[in-house]
Scaffold this active site. Structure first.
Site, PDB file in Angstrom:
ATOM      1  CB  SER A  59      -0.907   0.029   1.242  1.00  0.00           C
ATOM      2  OG  SER A  59      -0.123   0.095   2.408  1.00  0.00           O
TER       3      SER A  59
ATOM      4  CG  ASN B 100      -3.415   4.189   1.515  1.00  0.00           C
ATOM      5  OD1 ASN B 100      -4.380   4.307   2.279  1.00  0.00           O
ATOM      6  ND2 ASN B 100      -2.771   3.056   1.376  1.00  0.00           N
TER       7      ASN B 100
ATOM      8  CD  GLU C 211      -5.228   2.143  -4.816  1.00  0.00           C
ATOM      9  OE1 GLU C 211      -5.487   3.348  -4.853  1.00  0.00           O
ATOM     10  OE2 GLU C 211      -4.404   1.636  -4.024  1.00  0.00           O
TER      11      GLU C 211
ATOM     12  CG  HIS D 208      -3.295  -1.375  -2.287  1.00  0.00           C
ATOM     13  ND1 HIS D 208      -3.653  -0.068  -2.082  1.00  0.00           N
ATOM     14  CD2 HIS D 208      -3.237  -1.953  -1.062  1.00  0.00           C
ATOM     15  CE1 HIS D 208      -3.793   0.142  -0.789  1.00  0.00           C
ATOM     16  NE2 HIS D 208      -3.555  -0.985  -0.157  1.00  0.00           N
TER      17      HIS D 208
END
Length: 553
Positions: free
Chosen positions: A164, A235, A197, A185
């Site tokens: 991540s 994120n 992702e 991810h």
């Protein structure tokens, strides 16, 4: 909504002892890029029927579950036999529960479990078409693991990392075939967080990414594609809520609980920043904040707060520890009840004309409430009138000074979200506002039963600051071309549970309004974290949607 920055498996060290033994003494050099072999590999169309998973922690377990239910053969590797047995027990129990609820046929449950096979060593992963690594977030360890996997898998096996926070390009640099190393991810809990992702490194083969996009759809997830940048999409975009919520709290504007209430009930988010931080836990979130901040070379937008570092050191990490920003009893947060709203209404109210839209909202609310309040229509407030201002990105003090108002009677109300539709309203006072005027304003704006939060003076209230920061960071992601505009909004809405993605949210509130908020905060505080993104500024000034793409030759 928790990301998997924490180790994907508690058995990672046992699973790859050679990698851990070498960690402190060896930096893995990049293997020279074999051009001829790469030419042959990139002509191959990747097909995934057998999936390897390295790491049997929460992430590996979740990926194994959805892959098996999606019809794939799964090879799960972890040298800790007890950990692998626990995975099978958990999968069996989960499939039994799904069957009992009528969500899964019994025959399908047995077939899915039969498709999961333990791998006693990495050699048993040799027939995999793709392998997903879900172990500790350490670049050196991941590089070594991928080198070990390269030695046993076929030439067309995709090697995917569930990282991540680490660069896919950097992970791939230790491999003989960096073109097949891809980011994949997932978010925790994997079966419920149905977005993933897909990230290609600078040497990545787009066809490997295409194969993972197809795989994601096959196992019931929504794939989004991102460039290899810190935080990828989710994120990266998630910095707005948490870092700005922490900044507001650090200025003493409002309590953790009040900030959460405002973001939930006024701004319409499912969780406030401190509820979210308690859910993800600071042993995860604090590290993510630091990692992204440093990977962007101390970009002020992502500046972490000392609040989380101190609480992490004290063990107040969140729900799983029983205490974080809230104390938890039987898994439920203890939150002190709000005091009852005052009932004594003002007799006269003067409303600033600095914002026509804001004034109209206040007038409409007073007209709809069952109360007898006289509207002071004079050009300047009468001697006994409560003075109401409706600033965007300014504090109550600045509004009072700019309009030459009596600061002892000034109260600001946030009108970013329409006063007649929200489930909570926010008002703020100047340092000079008297308790009588503060309580009169509180009574007025709560007169129809909608709760009101009273905060200390703040440039941009709470919701304005946090929402504008979220939109601004989303615009920067668009400006940098990290993902398509559609994928930015889709990833954020699904991965973070926001009511809208950042670009759609900015359009709904008005790009020009968001720009005004940011410019006013930036001018007032001088902090570059609030400088508007060029993507936002240009589109707002031209009256374009934030999803408008310019035509290039």
């Amino acid at each position: 909504m928790r990301s998997n920055v924490s180790p994907g498996s508690e058995q990672s060290r046992a699973a790859f002892p050679r990698a851990f033994d070498r960690l402190d003494t060896t930096r893995v050099p990049r293997v020279p890029f074999p051009k001829e072999q790469n030419r042959i590999m990139t002509q191959h169309e990747y097909r995934i029927e057998t999936l390897g998973i390295v790491g049997s922690g929460a992430m590996g377990l979740g990926i194994a579950q959805i892959a098996a239910l999606g019809g794939l053969n799964v090879r799960l590797y972890d040298t800790n036999s007890k950990a692998l047995a626990a995975v099978r027990d958990h999968l069996s129990e989960t499939f039994t529960k799904l069957t009992a609820k009528g969500k899964l046929k019994e025959a399908d449950a047995h077939a899915a479990l039969a498709r999961v096979r333990d791998a006693g060593d990495t050699g048993e992963l040799s027939d995999c078409d793709a392998i997903i690594e879900a172990i500790v977030e350490d670049l050196d360890i991941k590089r070594e693991v991928f080198r070990e996997l390269e030695a046993v898998v076929g030439p067309h096996c995709i090697l995917a990392s569930n990282t991540s926070s680490l660069s896919i390009t950097a992970i791939a640099a230790g491999c003989a075939h960096p073109e097949r190393v891809t980011g994949f991810h997932f978010f925790n809990p994997v079966p419920l967080m149905r977005v993933v992702e897909v990230i290609e490194g600078l040497r990545g083969d787009p066809r490997a990414g295409d194969a993972l996009m197809d795989l994601a759809r096959r196992i019931g997830h929504t794939p989004v594609r991102a460039k290899d940048m810190p935080g990828f999409i989710v994120n990266h975009a998630g910095r707005g809520m948490n870092t700005e919520g922490l900044r507001v709290a650090s200025e003493g504007v409002a309590s953790f609980a009040d900030i959460d209430r405002i973001m939930r009930e006024q701004a319409g988010f499912r969780l406030g920043p401190f509820e979210l931080l308690d859910l993800t836990a600071l042993d995860v979130s604090h590290l993510v904040m630091k990692s992204i901040y440093h990977q962007f070379y101390e970009e002020p937008r992502f500046r972490p707060s000392p609040i989380t570092g101190t609480r992490l050191a004290g063990g107040l990490i969140g729900r799983k520890a029983g205490e974080g920003f809230y104390r938890y009893v039987d898994g439920k947060a203890e939150v002190a009840p709000e005091p009852a709203a005052p009932t004594r209404l003002p007799t006269h109210v003067w409303i600033s004309r600095a914002s026509h839209a804001g004034r109209a909202q206040v007038l409409k609310l007073i007209a709809q409430c069952d109360c007898t309040v006289h509207i002071d229509t004079a050009s300047t407030p009468g001697p006994d009138s409560l003075i109401v201002v409706t600033p965007l990105g300014l504090d109550a003090t600045t509004s009072a000074v700019n309009e030459h108002l009596d600061a002892t009677r000034v109260v600001a109300v946030d009108t970013l979200f329409p006063l007649d539709t929200v489930a909570r309203r926010t008002i703020m006072t100047t340092p000079a506002t008297t308790p009588a005027m503060r309580d009169a304003a509180h009574a007025l704006f709560a007169s129809d039963g909608v709760p009101v939060t009273v905060i200390r003076d703040s440039t941009g209230f709470v919701a304005q600051r946090v929402v504008a920061t979220i939109v601004n960071i989303g615009c920067d992601i668009a400006q940098q071309g990290i993902a398509t505009l559609e994928d930015i909004d889709l990833a954020v809405a699904l991965g973070l549970g926001y009511p809208r993605g950042p670009l759609a949210l900015g359009d709904a509130l008005g790009a020009a309004t968001i720009l005004t908020i940011l410019r006013n905060i930036h001018n007032a505080l001088g902090d570059p974290r609030y400088r508007p993104s060029p993507w936002l500024a240009r589109r707002a000034q031209l009256g374009l949607s934030l999803t408008h793409i310019e035509e290039l030759r």
